[in-house]
Design a protein around this motif. Structure first.
Motif, PDB file in Angstrom:
ATOM      1  N   LEU A 208       9.238   6.427  16.381  1.00  0.00           N
ATOM      2  CA  LEU A 208      10.273   5.516  15.882  1.00  0.00           C
ATOM      3  C   LEU A 208       9.596   4.316  15.241  1.00  0.00           C
ATOM      4  O   LEU A 208       8.692   3.720  15.842  1.00  0.00           O
ATOM      5  N   GLY A 209       9.973   3.990  14.040  1.00  0.00           N
ATOM      6  CA  GLY A 209       9.417   2.815  13.375  1.00  0.00           C
ATOM      7  C   GLY A 209       8.047   3.032  12.761  1.00  0.00           C
ATOM      8  O   GLY A 209       7.383   2.077  12.349  1.00  0.00           O
ATOM      9  N   ALA A 210       7.592   4.271  12.695  1.00  0.00           N
ATOM     10  CA  ALA A 210       6.255   4.542  12.147  1.00  0.00           C
ATOM     11  C   ALA A 210       6.192   4.310  10.637  1.00  0.00           C
ATOM     12  O   ALA A 210       5.116   4.115  10.080  1.00  0.00           O
ATOM     13  N   GLY A 211       7.357   4.375   9.978  1.00  0.00           N
ATOM     14  CA  GLY A 211       7.371   4.137   8.530  1.00  0.00           C
ATOM     15  C   GLY A 211       7.763   5.358   7.708  1.00  0.00           C
ATOM     16  O   GLY A 211       7.501   5.405   6.497  1.00  0.00           O
ATOM     17  N   LYS A 212       8.409   6.314   8.322  1.00  0.00           N
ATOM     18  CA  LYS A 212       8.786   7.562   7.632  1.00  0.00           C
ATOM     19  C   LYS A 212       9.816   7.287   6.531  1.00  0.00           C
ATOM     20  O   LYS A 212       9.647   7.707   5.379  1.00  0.00           O
ATOM     21  N   THR A 213      10.894   6.600   6.905  1.00  0.00           N
ATOM     22  CA  THR A 213      11.941   6.289   5.918  1.00  0.00           C
ATOM     23  C   THR A 213      11.378   5.420   4.799  1.00  0.00           C
ATOM     24  O   THR A 213      11.692   5.608   3.620  1.00  0.00           O
ATOM     25  N   THR A 214      10.531   4.474   5.176  1.00  0.00           N
ATOM     26  CA  THR A 214       9.933   3.573   4.193  1.00  0.00           C
ATOM     27  C   THR A 214       9.141   4.354   3.151  1.00  0.00           C
ATOM     28  O   THR A 214       9.209   4.064   1.950  1.00  0.00           O
ATOM     29  N   LEU A 215       8.422   5.376   3.602  1.00  0.00           N
ATOM     30  CA  LEU A 215       7.626   6.182   2.677  1.00  0.00           C
ATOM     31  C   LEU A 215       8.529   6.993   1.738  1.00  0.00           C
ATOM     32  O   LEU A 215       8.282   7.049   0.532  1.00  0.00           O
TER      33      LEU A 215
ATOM     34  N   ASP B 115       0.847  -1.206   0.000  1.00  0.00           N
ATOM     35  CA  ASP B 115       0.000   0.000   0.000  1.00  0.00           C
ATOM     36  C   ASP B 115       0.881   1.254   0.000  1.00  0.00           C
ATOM     37  O   ASP B 115       0.562   2.244  -0.660  1.00  0.00           O
ATOM     38  N   THR B 116       1.956   1.208   0.762  1.00  0.00           N
ATOM     39  CA  THR B 116       2.868   2.361   0.801  1.00  0.00           C
ATOM     40  C   THR B 116       3.444   2.605  -0.591  1.00  0.00           C
ATOM     41  O   THR B 116       3.518   3.743  -1.053  1.00  0.00           O
ATOM     42  N   THR B 117       3.825   1.539  -1.262  1.00  0.00           N
ATOM     43  CA  THR B 117       4.358   1.651  -2.627  1.00  0.00           C
ATOM     44  C   THR B 117       3.319   2.259  -3.563  1.00  0.00           C
ATOM     45  O   THR B 117       3.610   3.180  -4.328  1.00  0.00           O
TER      46      THR B 117
ATOM     47  N   LYS C 174      -0.980  -1.959  10.764  1.00  0.00           N
ATOM     48  CA  LYS C 174      -1.144  -0.991   9.675  1.00  0.00           C
ATOM     49  C   LYS C 174      -0.531   0.360  10.014  1.00  0.00           C
ATOM     50  O   LYS C 174      -0.095   0.598  11.123  1.00  0.00           O
ATOM     51  N   ARG C 175      -0.575   1.247   9.021  1.00  0.00           N
ATOM     52  CA  ARG C 175      -0.143   2.622   9.237  1.00  0.00           C
ATOM     53  C   ARG C 175      -1.291   3.533   8.822  1.00  0.00           C
ATOM     54  O   ARG C 175      -1.911   3.326   7.772  1.00  0.00           O
ATOM     55  N   LEU C 176      -1.559   4.543   9.658  1.00  0.00           N
ATOM     56  CA  LEU C 176      -2.538   5.551   9.270  1.00  0.00           C
ATOM     57  C   LEU C 176      -1.763   6.801   8.880  1.00  0.00           C
ATOM     58  O   LEU C 176      -1.029   7.366   9.686  1.00  0.00           O
TER      59      LEU C 176
HETATM   60  N1  LIG Z   1       2.802   0.510   5.513  1.00  0.00           N
HETATM   61  C1  LIG Z   1       3.514  -0.356   6.217  1.00  0.00           C
HETATM   62  N2  LIG Z   1       3.009  -1.568   6.544  1.00  0.00           N
HETATM   63  C2  LIG Z   1       3.718  -2.432   7.269  1.00  0.00           C
HETATM   64  N3  LIG Z   1       4.972  -2.209   7.741  1.00  0.00           N
HETATM   65  C3  LIG Z   1       5.535  -1.036   7.452  1.00  0.00           C
HETATM   66  C4  LIG Z   1       4.835  -0.042   6.694  1.00  0.00           C
HETATM   67  N4  LIG Z   1       5.639   1.057   6.586  1.00  0.00           N
HETATM   68  C5  LIG Z   1       6.771   0.733   7.248  1.00  0.00           C
HETATM   69  N5  LIG Z   1       6.733  -0.507   7.768  1.00  0.00           N
HETATM   70  C6  LIG Z   1       7.785  -1.173   8.534  1.00  0.00           C
HETATM   71  O1  LIG Z   1       8.065  -0.426   9.705  1.00  0.00           O
HETATM   72  C7  LIG Z   1       9.430  -0.558  10.061  1.00  0.00           C
HETATM   73  C8  LIG Z   1      10.037   0.778  10.383  1.00  0.00           C
HETATM   74  O2  LIG Z   1       9.997   1.609   9.253  1.00  0.00           O
HETATM   75  P1  LIG Z   1      10.890   2.905   9.052  1.00  0.00           P
HETATM   76  O3  LIG Z   1      12.321   2.607   9.240  1.00  0.00           O
HETATM   77  O4  LIG Z   1      10.464   3.473   7.754  1.00  0.00           O
HETATM   78  O5  LIG Z   1      10.415   3.844  10.268  1.00  0.00           O
HETATM   79  P2  LIG Z   1      10.821   5.339  10.621  1.00  0.00           P
HETATM   80  O6  LIG Z   1       9.535   6.041  10.923  1.00  0.00           O
HETATM   81  O7  LIG Z   1      11.670   5.909   9.554  1.00  0.00           O
HETATM   82  O8  LIG Z   1      11.649   5.177  11.966  1.00  0.00           O
HETATM   83  P3  LIG Z   1      12.792   6.101  12.596  1.00  0.00           P
HETATM   84  O9  LIG Z   1      12.084   7.186  13.372  1.00  0.00           O
HETATM   85  O10 LIG Z   1      13.532   5.168  13.487  1.00  0.00           O
HETATM   86  O11 LIG Z   1      13.621   6.648  11.486  1.00  0.00           O
HETATM   87  C9  LIG Z   1      10.119  -1.254   8.891  1.00  0.00           C
HETATM   88  O12 LIG Z   1      10.365  -2.585   9.276  1.00  0.00           O
HETATM   89  C10 LIG Z   1       9.099  -1.186   7.786  1.00  0.00           C
HETATM   90  O13 LIG Z   1       9.168  -2.304   6.932  1.00  0.00           O
END
Ligand SMILES: Nc1ncnc2c1ncn2[C@@H]1O[C@H](COP(=O)(O)OP(=O)(O)OP(=O)(O)O)[C@@H](O)[C@H]1O
Ligand SMILES: [Mg+2]
Length: 153
Positions: free
Chosen positions: A34-41, A10-12, A129-131
């Motif tokens: 932390l780990g919310a998915g910011k870098t992933t986005l 979904d993020t993709t 999930k992520r909102l």
């Molecule tokens: N939409 C999503 N659904 C499921 N898992 C996700 C999703 N987005 C991110 N993740 C997972 O969440 C984890 C943390 O993601 P990410 O490193 O992007 O977080 P971050 O917000 O950048 O954290 P930080 O504040 O530490 O930089 C990763 O393992 C990633 O695969």
């Protein structure tokens, strides 16, 4: 505008829709724990833009730079900033003044040294999930236009 991202795919998908709608010069804050998915986005957005290589978290380097078809992109992570003055030393304003897209994680650590962002992408984890909540600070017209173009998945 709120969008549910149920999985990485979904993020993709969302990034593929958002990327073409971003102005070539903009400042975007990514909020969330932390780990919310910011870098992933940000990674998904860069991949939507055609980036083939790695997208590593700028946690230790503070900033990662990309150059995609003449589009400059800076990805910041200010988590390790202890004092906003450190940002002065790195010349943060110079980055913001260039014709570039700037994505900033942990912008709150930069406090008043950063200009107000054009858009904010806020991520919250719930269940697996992520909102995602998108809001605008300036650039209201662009934001409203996005709504019409339907960014929803
Ligand atoms: N939409 C999503 N659904 C499921 N898992 C996700 C999703 N987005 C991110 N993740 C997972 O969440 C984890 C943390 O993601 P990410 O490193 O992007 O977080 P971050 O917000 O950048 O954290 P930080 O504040 O530490 O930089 C990763 O393992 C990633 O695969
Ligand atoms: Mg990160």
């Amino acid at each position: 505008m709120k969008i549910e991202l149920e999985s990485l795919s979904d993020t993709t998908l969302f990034a593929e829709k958002l990327w073409p709608l971003l102005p070539s010069r903009c400042l975007i804050f990514l909020e969330g724990d932390l780990g919310a998915g910011k870098t992933t986005l940000v990674r998904s957005l860069l991949q939507s833009a055609g980036h083939q290589g790695k997208v590593k978290s700028p946690t230790y380097t503070l900033v990662e730079e990309y150059d995609l078809n003449a589009q400059k992109i800076f990805h910041f992570d200010l988590y390790r900033i202890n004092d906003p003055e450190e940002l002065e030393f790195m010349g943060i304003r110079d980055y913001m003044d260039t014709d570039a897209m700037c994505f900033v994680e942990w912008a709150e650590r930069g406090e008043s040294l950063l200009p107000p962002p054009h858009f904010i992408l806020n991520l919250k984890v719930y269940a697996e999930k992520r909102l995602l909540t998108i809001s605008h600070n300036t650039h209201k017209e662009i934001y409203l236009n996005w709504k019409n173009k339907d960014l929803l998945l």
